[in-house]
Design a protein around this motif. Structure first.
Motif, PDB file in Angstrom:
ATOM      1  N   ILE A   6       0.846  -1.186   0.000  1.00 39.04           N
ATOM      2  CA  ILE A   6       0.000   0.000   0.000  1.00 39.04           C
ATOM      3  C   ILE A   6       0.879   1.232   0.000  1.00 39.04           C
ATOM      4  CG2 ILE A   6      -1.722   1.328   1.275  1.00 39.04           C
ATOM      5  CD1 ILE A   6      -2.881  -1.183   0.101  1.00 39.04           C
ATOM      6  N   ILE A   7       0.613   2.147  -0.920  1.00 40.52           N
ATOM      7  CA  ILE A   7       1.284   3.439  -0.901  1.00 40.52           C
ATOM      8  C   ILE A   7       0.222   4.528  -0.871  1.00 40.52           C
ATOM      9  CG2 ILE A   7       3.368   2.604  -2.058  1.00 40.52           C
ATOM     10  CD1 ILE A   7       2.398   3.812  -4.613  1.00 40.52           C
ATOM     11  N   LYS A   8       0.508   5.587  -0.151  1.00 40.23           N
ATOM     12  CA  LYS A   8      -0.458   6.670   0.027  1.00 40.23           C
ATOM     13  C   LYS A   8      -0.129   7.814  -0.917  1.00 40.23           C
ATOM     14  CE  LYS A   8      -2.091   7.371   4.130  1.00 40.23           C
ATOM     15  NZ  LYS A   8      -3.555   7.121   3.955  1.00 40.23           N
ATOM     16  N   ILE A   9      -1.131   8.235  -1.688  1.00 40.39           N
ATOM     17  CA  ILE A   9      -0.990   9.345  -2.631  1.00 40.39           C
ATOM     18  C   ILE A   9      -2.095  10.352  -2.336  1.00 40.39           C
ATOM     19  CG2 ILE A   9      -0.965  10.034  -5.056  1.00 40.39           C
ATOM     20  CD1 ILE A   9       1.320   8.192  -4.432  1.00 40.39           C
ATOM     21  N   ASN A  10      -1.710  11.539  -1.937  1.00 37.25           N
ATOM     22  CA  ASN A  10      -2.690  12.599  -1.664  1.00 37.25           C
ATOM     23  C   ASN A  10      -3.816  12.117  -0.750  1.00 37.25           C
ATOM     24  OD1 ASN A  10      -1.278  14.365  -3.417  1.00 37.25           O
ATOM     25  ND2 ASN A  10      -2.335  13.502  -5.184  1.00 37.25           N
ATOM     26  N   GLY A  11      -3.430  11.371   0.282  1.00 36.55           N
ATOM     27  CA  GLY A  11      -4.395  10.900   1.267  1.00 36.55           C
ATOM     28  C   GLY A  11      -5.164   9.656   0.876  1.00 36.55           C
ATOM     29  N   VAL A  12      -4.882   9.064  -0.280  1.00 38.08           N
ATOM     30  CA  VAL A  12      -5.585   7.866  -0.747  1.00 38.08           C
ATOM     31  C   VAL A  12      -4.614   6.685  -0.741  1.00 38.08           C
ATOM     32  CG1 VAL A  12      -6.873   6.805  -2.628  1.00 38.08           C
ATOM     33  CG2 VAL A  12      -7.101   9.265  -2.195  1.00 38.08           C
ATOM     34  N   ASP A  13      -5.062   5.554  -0.188  1.00 39.27           N
ATOM     35  CA  ASP A  13      -4.245   4.344  -0.172  1.00 39.27           C
ATOM     36  C   ASP A  13      -4.437   3.558  -1.469  1.00 39.27           C
ATOM     37  OD1 ASP A  13      -3.325   4.869   2.382  1.00 39.27           O
ATOM     38  OD2 ASP A  13      -4.872   3.673   3.362  1.00 39.27           O
ATOM     39  N   PHE A  14      -3.322   3.323  -2.168  1.00 44.15           N
ATOM     40  CA  PHE A  14      -3.346   2.548  -3.403  1.00 44.15           C
ATOM     41  C   PHE A  14      -2.618   1.231  -3.184  1.00 44.15           C
ATOM     42  CE2 PHE A  14      -4.055   6.796  -4.950  1.00 44.15           C
ATOM     43  CZ  PHE A  14      -4.962   6.621  -5.979  1.00 44.15           C
ATOM     44  N   SER A  15      -3.245   0.151  -3.671  1.00 46.15           N
ATOM     45  CA  SER A  15      -2.607  -1.159  -3.617  1.00 46.15           C
ATOM     46  C   SER A  15      -1.884  -1.420  -4.931  1.00 46.15           C
ATOM     47  CB  SER A  15      -3.654  -2.252  -3.369  1.00 46.15           C
ATOM     48  OG  SER A  15      -3.037  -3.531  -3.369  1.00 46.15           O
ATOM     49  N   ILE A  16      -0.611  -1.762  -4.834  1.00 46.72           N
ATOM     50  CA  ILE A  16       0.169  -2.095  -6.015  1.00 46.72           C
ATOM     51  C   ILE A  16       0.879  -3.425  -5.781  1.00 46.72           C
ATOM     52  CG2 ILE A  16       0.548   0.355  -6.505  1.00 46.72           C
ATOM     53  CD1 ILE A  16       3.513  -0.101  -5.710  1.00 46.72           C
ATOM     54  N   ALA A  84       4.065   6.790  -9.846  1.00 45.07           N
ATOM     55  CA  ALA A  84       5.388   6.667 -10.464  1.00 45.07           C
ATOM     56  C   ALA A  84       6.404   7.565  -9.750  1.00 45.07           C
ATOM     57  CB  ALA A  84       5.312   7.018 -11.945  1.00 45.07           C
ATOM     58  N   LYS A  85       6.004   8.765  -9.408  1.00 45.05           N
ATOM     59  CA  LYS A  85       6.911   9.689  -8.726  1.00 45.05           C
ATOM     60  C   LYS A  85       7.301   9.176  -7.347  1.00 45.05           C
ATOM     61  CE  LYS A  85       5.372  13.908 -11.102  1.00 45.05           C
ATOM     62  NZ  LYS A  85       4.638  15.192 -10.965  1.00 45.05           N
ATOM     63  N   VAL A  86       6.319   8.641  -6.605  1.00 44.32           N
ATOM     64  CA  VAL A  86       6.618   8.095  -5.274  1.00 44.32           C
ATOM     65  C   VAL A  86       7.591   6.928  -5.386  1.00 44.32           C
ATOM     66  CG1 VAL A  86       5.611   6.801  -3.347  1.00 44.32           C
ATOM     67  CG2 VAL A  86       4.507   8.886  -4.153  1.00 44.32           C
ATOM     68  N   LEU A  87       7.442   6.141  -6.440  1.00 47.70           N
ATOM     69  CA  LEU A  87       8.338   5.004  -6.663  1.00 47.70           C
ATOM     70  C   LEU A  87       9.658   5.418  -7.316  1.00 47.70           C
ATOM     71  CD1 LEU A  87       5.748   2.342  -7.935  1.00 47.70           C
ATOM     72  CD2 LEU A  87       6.667   2.616  -5.626  1.00 47.70           C
ATOM     73  N   LYS A  88       9.797   6.736  -7.535  1.00 44.39           N
ATOM     74  CA  LYS A  88      11.022   7.302  -8.148  1.00 44.39           C
ATOM     75  C   LYS A  88      11.256   6.737  -9.541  1.00 44.39           C
ATOM     76  CE  LYS A  88      13.137   8.142  -3.632  1.00 44.39           C
ATOM     77  NZ  LYS A  88      12.547   9.494  -3.581  1.00 44.39           N
ATOM     78  N   ILE A  89      10.175   6.645 -10.311  1.00 45.77           N
ATOM     79  CA  ILE A  89      10.235   6.185 -11.691  1.00 45.77           C
ATOM     80  C   ILE A  89       9.986   7.382 -12.599  1.00 45.77           C
ATOM     81  CG2 ILE A  89       9.092   4.761 -13.441  1.00 45.77           C
ATOM     82  CD1 ILE A  89       8.333   2.844 -11.142  1.00 45.77           C
ATOM     83  N   ASP A  90      10.940   7.694 -13.457  1.00 45.63           N
ATOM     84  CA  ASP A  90      10.766   8.842 -14.346  1.00 45.63           C
ATOM     85  C   ASP A  90      10.595   8.434 -15.805  1.00 45.63           C
ATOM     86  OD1 ASP A  90      13.336   8.073 -14.988  1.00 45.63           O
ATOM     87  OD2 ASP A  90      14.292   9.835 -14.096  1.00 45.63           O
ATOM     88  N   ALA A 108      -0.382   9.353 -22.052  1.00 44.26           N
ATOM     89  CA  ALA A 108       0.644   9.467 -23.093  1.00 44.26           C
ATOM     90  C   ALA A 108       0.599  10.819 -23.784  1.00 44.26           C
ATOM     91  CB  ALA A 108       0.468   8.347 -24.118  1.00 44.26           C
ATOM     92  N   ALA A 109      -0.601  11.369 -23.953  1.00 43.56           N
ATOM     93  CA  ALA A 109      -0.742  12.669 -24.612  1.00 43.56           C
ATOM     94  C   ALA A 109      -0.275  13.813 -23.719  1.00 43.56           C
ATOM     95  CB  ALA A 109      -2.193  12.891 -25.026  1.00 43.56           C
ATOM     96  N   GLU A 110      -0.540  13.706 -22.415  1.00 47.68           N
ATOM     97  CA  GLU A 110      -0.283  14.816 -21.507  1.00 47.68           C
ATOM     98  C   GLU A 110       1.057  14.718 -20.790  1.00 47.68           C
ATOM     99  OE1 GLU A 110      -3.621  15.279 -18.911  1.00 47.68           O
ATOM    100  OE2 GLU A 110      -5.058  15.429 -20.568  1.00 47.68           O
ATOM    101  N   TYR A 111       1.608  13.523 -20.674  1.00 46.48           N
ATOM    102  CA  TYR A 111       2.890  13.327 -19.986  1.00 46.48           C
ATOM    103  C   TYR A 111       3.840  12.508 -20.854  1.00 46.48           C
ATOM    104  CZ  TYR A 111       0.400  14.908 -15.804  1.00 46.48           C
ATOM    105  OH  TYR A 111      -0.324  15.640 -14.891  1.00 46.48           O
ATOM    106  N   PRO A 112       4.133  12.978 -22.060  1.00 45.15           N
ATOM    107  CA  PRO A 112       4.962  12.172 -22.973  1.00 45.15           C
ATOM    108  C   PRO A 112       6.367  11.917 -22.441  1.00 45.15           C
ATOM    109  CG  PRO A 112       4.725  14.425 -23.777  1.00 45.15           C
ATOM    110  CD  PRO A 112       3.759  14.279 -22.645  1.00 45.15           C
ATOM    111  N   GLN A 113       6.834  12.770 -21.540  1.00 39.68           N
ATOM    112  CA  GLN A 113       8.197  12.607 -21.013  1.00 39.68           C
ATOM    113  C   GLN A 113       8.347  11.338 -20.182  1.00 39.68           C
ATOM    114  OE1 GLN A 113       5.940  14.823 -20.092  1.00 39.68           O
ATOM    115  NE2 GLN A 113       6.127  15.435 -17.930  1.00 39.68           N
ATOM    116  N   PHE A 114       7.243  10.780 -19.701  1.00 37.61           N
ATOM    117  CA  PHE A 114       7.312   9.572 -18.881  1.00 37.61           C
ATOM    118  C   PHE A 114       7.262   8.284 -19.707  1.00 37.61           C
ATOM    119  CE2 PHE A 114       5.986  12.587 -15.641  1.00 37.61           C
ATOM    120  CZ  PHE A 114       6.641  12.141 -14.502  1.00 37.61           C
TER     121      PHE A 114
END
Length: 259
Positions: A6-16, A84-90, A108-114
């Motif tokens: 579980i990782i927390k993003i902006n107060g929300v718990d996400f399961s990965i 991705a940012k929390v996991l330090k993936i660029d 893909a359209a809005e964040y092509p750099q990733f």
């Protein structure tokens, strides 16, 4: 790493769930689905071509937190980028199925750099549901959900694979009432302009028996996305479960090949 976390993003718990080691590929499921649908694919890919595969339960889905808000395509996109940012993936590859592919097109359209490579399964630039849902009430939700699932069956499943239909419908029945009400209000955006902006080399996979997102939908995406490979495979909306070997092989070859 093999287990869920579980990782927390902006107060929300996400399961990965992270499988394998190496260059990362993020995998995102469809509406009412869950990350476990892709465990076998991730294991196949890490064993055949290497890499790390990060399976994500969207907010409100699977083991992620059942929050009351944020069920919009843009929010889903931002959730993936923030994870991705929390996991330090660029930089990463992205595999999306159904709703996950809608998120992938916007991302893909809005964040092509990733994005390195993009894989869209059961995708459409525009989409309208092909059946009418019943009216939902909290008191009779499970019965109404079963009725919805029966109406949806013709569009999403092949009669040749009843075990896939059974598994997916059982997953669908686990969705929280409040999340479901939010999700059925989610409007599929017109992604034609977004598709034109995609810079990543893209694999478009569609099942020949898919009546929800059709061959014609895939062909339109292929006309719009600048660099892509359109591949038609046997099966329905869940062809990656029905014809696993064929689908997994095409995905592996695409990810392993040079751009």
């Amino acid at each position: 790493m093999c287990g869920s976390e579980i990782i927390k993003i902006n107060g929300v718990d996400f399961s990965i769930r992270r499988i394998g080691m190496g260059y990362p590929t993020i995998i995102v499921h469809g509406n009412r689905d869950r990350k476990e649908n892709f465990v076998n694919l991730a294991k196949f890919l890490t064993n055949s071509i290497g890499g790390e595969y990060i399976l994500i339960d969207l907010r409100g889905h699977g083991e992620s937190q059942k929050v009351k808000t944020g069920y919009h395509i843009d929010t889903f996109v931002n959730d993936i980028i923030d994870i991705a940012k929390v996991l330090k993936i660029d930089s990463f590859n992205y595999i999306g199925h159904s709703l996950g592919s809608t998120i992938g097109i916007k991302l893909a359209a809005e964040y092509p750099q990733f994005l390195n490579k993009l894989i869209l399964m059961s995708a459409a630039a525009t989409f309208k549901i092909g059946f009418k849902r019943p009216q939902f009430s909290r008191d009779h939700f499970r019965e109404q959900l079963k009725e919805t699932n029966e109406r949806a069956g013709h569009f999403f499943f092949s009669p040749d694979f009843p075990e896939v239909e059974k598994m997916i419908k059982e997953n669908w029945l686990k969705i929280d009432y409040d999340v479901h009400i939010q999700m059925i209000q989610l409007e599929h955006p017109d992604l034609r302009e977004s598709a034109k902006k995609i810079k990543a080399f893209t694999l478009i996979l569609t099942g020949l028996e898919d009546r929800a997102t059709t061959r014609e939908d895939a062909e339109l995406l292929s006309e719009l996305i600048p660099k892509n490979s359109l591949q038609l495979v046997p099966g329905s909306h869940y062809m990656f479960l029905e014809y696993f070997d064929i689908t997994a092989d095409k995905i592996g070859r695409f990810l392993h090949a040079e751009n």
